[in-house]
Design an enzyme around this catalytic site. Structure first.
Site, mmCIF file in Angstrom:
data_model
loop_
_atom_site.group_PDB
_atom_site.id
_atom_site.type_symbol
_atom_site.label_atom_id
_atom_site.label_comp_id
_atom_site.label_asym_id
_atom_site.label_seq_id
_atom_site.Cartn_x
_atom_site.Cartn_y
_atom_site.Cartn_z
ATOM 1 N N ARG A 1 25.063 18.083 12.921
ATOM 2 C CA ARG A 1 24.894 17.628 11.969
ATOM 3 C C ARG A 1 25.372 16.311 11.696
ATOM 4 O O ARG A 1 26.729 16.027 12.011
ATOM 5 C CB ARG A 1 25.361 18.440 10.614
ATOM 6 C CG ARG A 1 24.756 19.621 10.703
ATOM 7 C CD ARG A 1 25.044 20.377 9.167
ATOM 8 N NE ARG A 1 24.736 21.898 9.554
ATOM 9 C CZ ARG A 1 23.285 22.569 9.145
ATOM 10 N NH1 ARG A 1 22.660 21.842 8.924
ATOM 11 N NH2 ARG A 1 23.329 23.889 9.485
ATOM 12 N N GLY B 1 21.269 23.109 12.070
ATOM 13 C CA GLY B 1 21.341 24.544 12.409
ATOM 14 C C GLY B 1 20.659 24.753 13.643
ATOM 15 O O GLY B 1 19.277 24.622 13.624
ATOM 16 N N ASP C 1 12.730 26.965 5.210
ATOM 17 C CA ASP C 1 12.243 26.337 3.910
ATOM 18 C C ASP C 1 11.984 24.985 3.993
ATOM 19 O O ASP C 1 12.277 24.122 3.434
ATOM 20 C CB ASP C 1 13.872 26.371 3.386
ATOM 21 C CG ASP C 1 14.823 25.500 4.292
ATOM 22 O OD1 ASP C 1 14.487 25.447 5.354
ATOM 23 O OD2 ASP C 1 15.930 25.163 3.866
ATOM 24 N N ASP D 1 15.850 29.435 7.957
ATOM 25 C CA ASP D 1 15.660 29.388 6.748
ATOM 26 C C ASP D 1 14.352 29.385 6.076
ATOM 27 O O ASP D 1 14.079 29.692 4.993
ATOM 28 C CB ASP D 1 16.660 28.347 5.976
ATOM 29 C CG ASP D 1 18.042 28.427 5.968
ATOM 30 O OD1 ASP D 1 18.312 29.729 6.334
ATOM 31 O OD2 ASP D 1 18.804 27.585 5.829
ATOM 32 N N ASP E 1 14.686 19.777 7.352
ATOM 33 C CA ASP E 1 14.293 18.345 6.466
ATOM 34 C C ASP E 1 15.024 17.320 6.504
ATOM 35 O O ASP E 1 14.503 16.008 6.549
ATOM 36 C CB ASP E 1 14.072 18.595 5.010
ATOM 37 C CG ASP E 1 12.805 19.527 4.826
ATOM 38 O OD1 ASP E 1 11.669 19.410 5.653
ATOM 39 O OD2 ASP E 1 12.647 20.010 3.596
ATOM 40 N N THR F 1 14.182 26.080 11.842
ATOM 41 C CA THR F 1 15.208 26.709 11.025
ATOM 42 C C THR F 1 15.040 28.034 10.711
ATOM 43 O O THR F 1 13.977 28.412 10.335
ATOM 44 C CB THR F 1 15.276 25.738 9.851
ATOM 45 O OG1 THR F 1 16.286 26.495 8.903
ATOM 46 C CG2 THR F 1 14.393 25.463 8.945
ATOM 47 N N ARG G 1 21.415 29.361 2.426
ATOM 48 C CA ARG G 1 22.312 28.645 1.487
ATOM 49 C C ARG G 1 21.454 28.212 0.327
ATOM 50 O O ARG G 1 21.776 28.311 -0.913
ATOM 51 C CB ARG G 1 23.213 27.485 2.158
ATOM 52 C CG ARG G 1 23.921 26.768 1.477
ATOM 53 C CD ARG G 1 24.984 25.940 1.989
ATOM 54 N NE ARG G 1 24.311 25.042 2.971
ATOM 55 C CZ ARG G 1 24.777 24.594 4.107
ATOM 56 N NH1 ARG G 1 26.014 24.768 4.338
ATOM 57 N NH2 ARG G 1 24.058 24.096 5.039
HETATM 58 O O1 F6P Z 1 20.391 27.502 9.786
HETATM 59 C C1 F6P Z 1 20.338 27.434 8.537
HETATM 60 C C2 F6P Z 1 21.553 27.817 7.868
HETATM 61 O O2 F6P Z 1 22.021 29.092 8.491
HETATM 62 C C3 F6P Z 1 21.779 28.211 6.389
HETATM 63 O O3 F6P Z 1 21.343 29.329 5.869
HETATM 64 C C4 F6P Z 1 23.121 28.125 6.146
HETATM 65 O O4 F6P Z 1 23.846 27.819 4.873
HETATM 66 C C5 F6P Z 1 23.581 27.029 7.101
HETATM 67 O O5 F6P Z 1 22.713 27.169 8.337
HETATM 68 C C6 F6P Z 1 24.931 26.983 7.696
HETATM 69 O O6 F6P Z 1 25.158 26.514 8.712
HETATM 70 P P1 F6P Z 1 26.449 25.581 9.436
HETATM 71 O O7 F6P Z 1 27.493 26.387 8.957
HETATM 72 O O8 F6P Z 1 26.205 25.678 10.930
HETATM 73 O O9 F6P Z 1 26.327 24.439 8.731
#
Ligand code: F6P
Length: 324
Positions: free
Chosen positions: A76, A15, A133, A131, A107, A129, A175
């Site tokens: 991704r 992301g 995390d 997040d 990660d 990120t 998430r």
């Molecule tokens: O960047 C992190 C994040 O925003 C998470 O909180 C979220 O679940 C995820 O990315 C969703 O990203 P995408 O829809 O681009 O896979």
């Protein structure tokens, strides 16, 4: 003797996060300033596997520090999870004479970096990120901007909630991680914070709290709900049915990932980008840059991936105590 690095590659993966451009800029300019060539790899590991690789000059990163997103694009890439994909990626790095690689991501992206390091490409990870995390670091690129973006949006929701004496369920990203939700909960003075890590989602308790809050004269009830808990529209409907208080759900969504980075994100990302290049020039590999106890540090990627991070119970308890 440490391998001398002549050309480094840089990519963003997973992301996107505000501040990634500041990190890319610092990587490019630190490398060039030290006589090291830079190749930008577009679209993360997918771009590497497709040889979507460009030479970068100092001018390619002009006018980017203030921009959200990532100028290198991101993706991704499931192929990078396979041994075949990793071998192919390492061979492409060799073909393009990339002897050092900086990977900006989370990660999952660091696992790809570790695989490349094992295959002879020196790699350094930078935590990027919204997040927050990543266990080895107290700072990740993008969190500060995202939390400020969400906070400003929630302030606006709060205004209209108060005017109409409504309950609002506001869903923020995360998430698997509740750091954004926790910070927004405290920063926005929310009555309730729902985190994926806590597993303490209890509708009856929420409904009872709302009823008591109304008796205490509160004009609104704000629930910050993390994406990982989800189901915000359904929760809003149930609250309205059970309490009679008009309730609206707002899902903030991807606006939290965009926008111009805050000063903090620009500065920390710049320092981390420069540090990653310095580590490569020292011959280091399989490291991830972090920020801990007020200092920029680096960890072995294997150790970093084994570390665990939990929502700070102390902060969560304080947030609950402040919502009376
Ligand atoms: O960047 C992190 C994040 O925003 C998470 O909180 C979220 O679940 C995820 O990315 C969703 O990203 P995408 O829809 O681009 O896979």
């Amino acid at each position: 003797m440490a391998k001398q690095i002549r050309t480094i590659g840089v990519l963003t993966s997973g992301g996107d996060a505000p501040g990634m451009n500041a990190a890319i800029r610092a990587v490019v300019r630190t490398a060039l300033g030290n006589g090291v060539k830079v190749r930008g790899i577009r679209r993360g590991y997918s771009g590497l596997l497709n040889e979507d690789i460009i030479d970068m000059t100092a001018r390619d990163v002009s006018d980017t520090i203030q921009r959200g997103g990532t100028i290198l694009q991101t993706a991704r890439c499931l192929d990078m999870c396979t041994e075949e994909g990793q071998q192919k990626a390492a061979a492409i790095c060799k073909k393009y004479e990339i002897d050092g690689l900086v990977v900006i991501g989370g990660d999952g992206s660091f696992k790809g970096a570790r695989a490349l390091s094992n295959l002879g490409v020196n790699t350094i990870g930078i935590p990027g990120t919204i997040d927050m995390d990543i266990a080895c670091t107290e700072y990740t690129i993008g969190f500060d901007t995202a939390v400020n973006t969400a906070m400003e949006a929630i302030d606006k929701v709060r205004d209209t909630s108060t005017s109409h004496e409504r309950c609002s369920v506001v869903e923020v990203m995360g998430r698997d991680a509740g750091y954004l939700a926790l910070w927004c909960g405290i920063a926005n003075g929310a009555e309730k914070i729902l985190l994926p890590e806590e597993h303490d989602y209890n509708e009856e308790q929420i409904i009872q709290d709302i009823t008591e809050n109304r008796k205490r004269g509160k004009k609104h009830y704000i629930i910050i709900n993390a994406e990982g808990v989800g189901d915000s529209a359904n929760l809003a409907r149930k609250i309205e049915e059970a309490t009679g208080m008009e309730t609206r759900a707002t899902i903030l969504g991807y606006m939290q990932r965009g926008g111009s980075p805050t000063a903090k994100d620009r500065v920390y990302a710049s320092i981390m980008g420069a540090k990653a290049v310095q580590l490569l020039m020292e011959g280091k590999t399989n490291r991830v840059v972090g920020y801990k106890h007020g200092e920029y540090v680096d960890f072995d990627i294997d150790e970093a991936l084994d570390m665990q991070k939990a929502i700070p119970a102390y902060q969560y308890d304080i947030a609950k105590g402040l919502s009376i």
